[in-house]
Design an enzyme around this catalytic site. Structure first.
Site, PDB file in Angstrom:
ATOM      1  N   CYS A  76       0.865  -1.181   0.000  1.00 15.81           N
ATOM      2  CA  CYS A  76       0.000   0.000   0.000  1.00 15.81           C
ATOM      3  C   CYS A  76       0.898   1.225   0.000  1.00 15.81           C
ATOM      4  O   CYS A  76       1.621   1.475   0.977  1.00 15.81           O
ATOM      5  CB  CYS A  76      -0.917   0.003   1.216  1.00 15.81           C
ATOM      6  SG  CYS A  76      -1.954   1.493   1.329  1.00 15.81           S
ATOM      7  N   HIS A 159      -3.322  -4.805 -10.386  1.00 14.13           N
ATOM      8  CA  HIS A 159      -4.192  -3.699 -10.796  1.00 14.13           C
ATOM      9  C   HIS A 159      -4.634  -3.882 -12.240  1.00 14.13           C
ATOM     10  O   HIS A 159      -3.856  -4.331 -13.090  1.00 14.13           O
ATOM     11  CB  HIS A 159      -3.461  -2.356 -10.690  1.00 14.13           C
ATOM     12  CG  HIS A 159      -3.221  -1.907  -9.292  1.00 14.13           C
ATOM     13  ND1 HIS A 159      -4.076  -1.055  -8.640  1.00 14.13           N
ATOM     14  CD2 HIS A 159      -2.232  -2.204  -8.425  1.00 14.13           C
ATOM     15  CE1 HIS A 159      -3.609  -0.844  -7.407  1.00 14.13           C
ATOM     16  NE2 HIS A 159      -2.493  -1.522  -7.255  1.00 14.13           N
ATOM     17  N   GLY A 215      -2.462   2.147  -7.035  1.00 13.21           N
ATOM     18  CA  GLY A 215      -3.329   2.341  -8.192  1.00 13.21           C
ATOM     19  C   GLY A 215      -2.883   3.510  -9.054  1.00 13.21           C
ATOM     20  O   GLY A 215      -2.960   3.451 -10.290  1.00 13.21           O
TER      21      GLY A 215
END
Length: 274
Positions: A76, A159, A215
Site C-alpha cells: 500500500c 491492478h 493504483g
C-alpha cells in the site's frame, strides 16, 4: 489487559489505523481487522497497519497490511508513506527502508512535508500480475459495460486500469472476475494530457477509496504503455494529487502528502472481534 494505543493516519484521505507491535506483539487476525476497520462500531479505516520488528537486516520495520474484510494485502503506497513519516519522527532520519510481504520499499521524507516511496519495479507479464492465463497485459480481454480492455500491472499487488472519458464509470464486480485468481484493484482513468491523469480506484475488499497509491502508480505505467502520457505525470484522485514517475530502470516512484489525524486507545476485546 491494558488498552491498546493506535494512530489514525491518512494519505490524501486513504486512511489507516496504525498499531505498533515492535516492542510488544499485537495479534491482528482477520476478525480483529474487520472489527477495527468498521466505521460504525470500530475505529474505521481503509486498512489496518501493523508494525512489527523487521526480518530483513536492511529494514527498520516490517509493515503488515490488513484489508477491511480481514484479508492481508501485499503493498500500500499511501500507508508506506505514513509509516516512513512515523520513522522520520522517531529517528530524525528522512530515509527509511520498510519491509512488506511484497519486498523492501525505500522511502524519503522531503522538506516540504511530502514523502517519496520507491514502489519497486512495475511487473507487466501475465503470470506476474497474476492473470488466470496467458494474454496481452496491455489489452486484457475483459469488458463490462463501458469498461473494456484494461492494462494490467503488478505494483506489489494486482491492478487493472481502464481508460474512459468519465471516471464515474466503475465496475466493482470486476474485482472478482475469474481472470484475476487473486482478485484485483480496479482503476478507471481519464487522461487529460501527457502530464495529467484523473483516476478513481475500487480497492480489493475496501471499495472506492479517496486515494490509492499503488493504483496511481499502475495508472501511470498503463498510460505510458499505451502511449498516452510521458513517464512522469500528476495523478489526481478524489483526495488529491500524487506525483508518479516510472523510471528508466523500471521502478515506480510515488510522491505525496501524509497526515496524522489523531491518537487514541481501544479495548483489547476489539481484537477478538467484540
Amino acid at each position: 489487559m491494558s488498552k491498546i494505543p493506535f494512530l489514525k493516519m491518512h494519505g490524501l484521505g486513504n486512511d489507516f489505523v496504525v498499531l505498533d507491535g515492535r516492542r510488544a506483539a499485537i495479534a491482528v487476525d482477520a476478525a480483529a481487522a474487520r472489527a477495527l476497520a468498521d466505521r460504525r462500531t470500530g475505529i474505521g479505516c481503509d486498512q489496518v497497519i501493523l508494525l512489527e520488528p523487521p526480518r530483513h537486516p536492511a529494514a527498520q520495520v516490517l509493515m503488515r497490511i490488513r484489508n477491511p474484510d480481514g484479508g492481508e494485502a501485499e503493498a500500500c503506497g499511501n500507508a508506506t508513506r505514513c509509516v516512513a513519516d512515523l520513522l522520520r519522527r522517531e529517528t530524525g532520519d528522512p530515509r527509511a527502508r520498510i519491509e512488506t510481504i511484497a519486498g523492501l520499499l525505500e522511502a524519503e521524507a522531503l522538506s516540504d512535508g511530502r514523502v517519496t516511496v520507491d514502489m519497486g519495479p512495475a511487473r507487466t507479464r501475465w503470470h506476474e500480475i497474476p492473470l488466470a492465463r496467458a494474454m496481452d497485459t496491455e489489452r486484457v480481454e475483459l469488458t463490462l459495460g463501458p469498461l473494456a480492455a484494461p492494462v494490467c500491472t503488478n505494483i506489489g499487488n494486482p491492478h487493472a486500469t481502464f481508460f474512459v472519458d468519465d471516471v464515474a464509470a466503475l465496475g466493482p464486480e470486476l474485482e472478482r472476475n475469474q481472470v484475476f485468481p487473486q482478485r484485483a484493484n480496479i482503476g478507471v482513468a481519464a487522461v487529460r494530457d501527457r502530464k495529467n491523469i484523473r483516476l478513481r480506484v475500487w480497492e480489493r475488499s475496501a471499495g472506492i477509496t479517496r486515494a490509492c497509491g499503488s493504483g496511481a502508480c499502475a495508472a501511470l505505467v498503463a498510460a505510458h504503455r499505451r502511449g498516452l502520457t510521458a513517464r512522469e505525470a500528476a495523478v489526481e484522485l478524489d483526495g488529491g494529487v500524487l506525483d508518479i514517475a516510472w523510471r528508466e530502470d523500471g521502478h515506480v516512484v510515488m510522491t505525496g502528502p501524509v497526515a496524522l489525524s489523531f491518537e487514541g486507545v481501544f479495548d483489547p476485546n476489539r481484537l477478538a472481534g467484540r
